[in-house]
Each structure stands twice: as C-alpha cells, then as structure tokens.
Design a protein around this motif. Structure first.
Motif, mmCIF file in Angstrom:
data_model
loop_
_atom_site.group_PDB
_atom_site.id
_atom_site.type_symbol
_atom_site.label_atom_id
_atom_site.label_comp_id
_atom_site.label_asym_id
_atom_site.label_seq_id
_atom_site.Cartn_x
_atom_site.Cartn_y
_atom_site.Cartn_z
ATOM 1 N N HIS A 55 -36.340 64.434 -50.471
ATOM 2 C CA HIS A 55 -36.696 63.393 -51.440
ATOM 3 C C HIS A 55 -36.126 62.041 -51.014
ATOM 4 O O HIS A 55 -36.865 61.053 -50.912
ATOM 5 N N TRP A 56 -34.811 61.984 -50.804
ATOM 6 C CA TRP A 56 -34.186 60.690 -50.499
ATOM 7 C C TRP A 56 -34.613 60.152 -49.142
ATOM 8 O O TRP A 56 -34.760 58.938 -48.979
ATOM 9 N N ALA A 57 -34.843 61.028 -48.173
ATOM 10 C CA ALA A 57 -35.341 60.562 -46.875
ATOM 11 C C ALA A 57 -36.710 59.901 -47.047
ATOM 12 O O ALA A 57 -36.970 58.838 -46.482
ATOM 13 N N GLY A 58 -37.574 60.503 -47.859
ATOM 14 C CA GLY A 58 -38.885 59.907 -48.105
ATOM 15 C C GLY A 58 -38.793 58.566 -48.802
ATOM 16 O O GLY A 58 -39.477 57.610 -48.443
ATOM 17 N N GLY A 93 -33.401 60.540 -37.000
ATOM 18 C CA GLY A 93 -34.502 61.184 -36.281
ATOM 19 C C GLY A 93 -35.861 60.787 -36.819
ATOM 20 O O GLY A 93 -36.802 60.533 -36.055
ATOM 21 N N ALA A 94 -35.989 60.712 -38.127
ATOM 22 C CA ALA A 94 -37.273 60.381 -38.749
ATOM 23 C C ALA A 94 -37.713 58.957 -38.418
ATOM 24 O O ALA A 94 -38.898 58.700 -38.245
ATOM 25 N N ALA A 103 -45.788 57.219 -40.083
ATOM 26 C CA ALA A 103 -45.084 57.650 -41.298
ATOM 27 C C ALA A 103 -45.322 59.114 -41.679
ATOM 28 O O ALA A 103 -44.365 59.807 -42.033
ATOM 29 N N PRO A 104 -46.562 59.622 -41.630
ATOM 30 C CA PRO A 104 -46.753 61.035 -42.007
ATOM 31 C C PRO A 104 -45.954 61.994 -41.108
ATOM 32 O O PRO A 104 -45.372 62.962 -41.596
ATOM 33 N N ALA A 105 -45.916 61.711 -39.824
ATOM 34 C CA ALA A 105 -45.149 62.553 -38.898
ATOM 35 C C ALA A 105 -43.655 62.440 -39.189
ATOM 36 O O ALA A 105 -42.919 63.438 -39.099
ATOM 37 N N ALA A 111 -38.675 66.593 -43.515
ATOM 38 C CA ALA A 111 -38.667 67.819 -44.322
ATOM 39 C C ALA A 111 -38.210 69.018 -43.493
ATOM 40 O O ALA A 111 -37.384 69.820 -43.945
ATOM 41 N N ARG A 112 -38.739 69.153 -42.274
ATOM 42 C CA ARG A 112 -38.338 70.266 -41.406
ATOM 43 C C ARG A 112 -36.852 70.195 -41.063
ATOM 44 O O ARG A 112 -36.134 71.199 -41.108
ATOM 45 N N GLU A 113 -36.410 69.010 -40.718
ATOM 46 C CA GLU A 113 -35.013 68.827 -40.316
ATOM 47 C C GLU A 113 -34.069 69.059 -41.498
ATOM 48 O O GLU A 113 -32.985 69.622 -41.333
#
Length: 133
Positions: A55-58, A93-94, A103-105, A111-113
């Motif tokens: 959530h917070w990363a997004g 990393g993102a 952005a989608p990638a 999320a994976r990380e």
C-alpha cells in the motif's frame, strides 16, 4: 442538543489510529502472535506486513518525485522500524523499475518484493527485540 462538546478531529483521529495500531499489532495477552498465528483479524503477520508495504509503496510511487508523499513517519503509517526498512528497500528497487519499465511494472515489482521480504522477516516468528521491531 447533545450533552457536551463534539469530539475534536484530533481526538477522533487519535482514536482511529489507536484502534488501527491495536489491530495491526495484535494487542492481546501476550507479546505478540507467532508468525503462523492469525491476528485478531485472521491475517498472519507476514501478510499484514506485505499488505502495508505494498500500500505505502504504491502511494509513494504515485506521488511526484522529490515530495513528501504522505507526510507521515513510519509509525503513523502503521509500520515497525523493520517494516519501514523493508519499505525503503522496496521503494529503491521499484523506482529503478519505474525508470526502466514504467509505473505498472514498478507496482508489480513492489508487491512481489514486499511479499518476499516480509515472508523472510517473519519466517521464524514475530520479532521480540523491541516494542516497534
């Protein structure tokens, strides 16, 4: 009409934050739940960690670079110190993925990380080395 002054926004915000922290931290009789034990909401701690980090990363990735995206410290975001370190690593990393692939990638990578790092963090139970660890 009421029997006293209306609660202030600060009081209401504090109550909401306190309730959220109690749920996220699994407040109860012991030090905390084990990695396999569900929290009161039925979600294992590693999943809560991954959900919070994702959530917070997004939110932060969606904000303009160079700005304080949320204006909150890690505790106000509901994160422990270790979870905040995971968030920082995920964001590093993102951001690189966003530069190279969009952005989608970057969101998918985040999320994976988050899932990977939170599973690693909670693999041997919940931390017991401090109140925010």
């Amino acid at each position: 009409m009421g029997s006293g002054p209306a609660p202030s926004r600060v009081t209401a915000a504090w109550a909401t934050t306190t309730l959220l922290a109690a749920v996220l931290l699994g407040c109860g009789g012991g030090v905390g739940p084990s990695a396999d034990a569900p929290t009161p909401a039925g979600t294992p701690p590693q999943r809560l960690c991954a959900d919070l980090i994702t959530h917070w990363a997004g939110v932060i990735l969606d904000a303009a670079d160079g700005t304080d995206a949320v204006g909150l410290d890690y505790q106000a975001m509901g994160l422990s110190g270790d979870q905040y370190e995971i968030l920082r690593a995920v964001l590093d990393g993102a951001r690189a993925v966003r530069r190279d692939e969009g952005a989608p990638a970057a969101r998918a990578f985040g999320a994976r990380e988050a899932v990977r790092r939170c599973a690693e963090r909670y693999r041997s139970g919940t931390p017991t080395d401090g109140p925010w660890r």
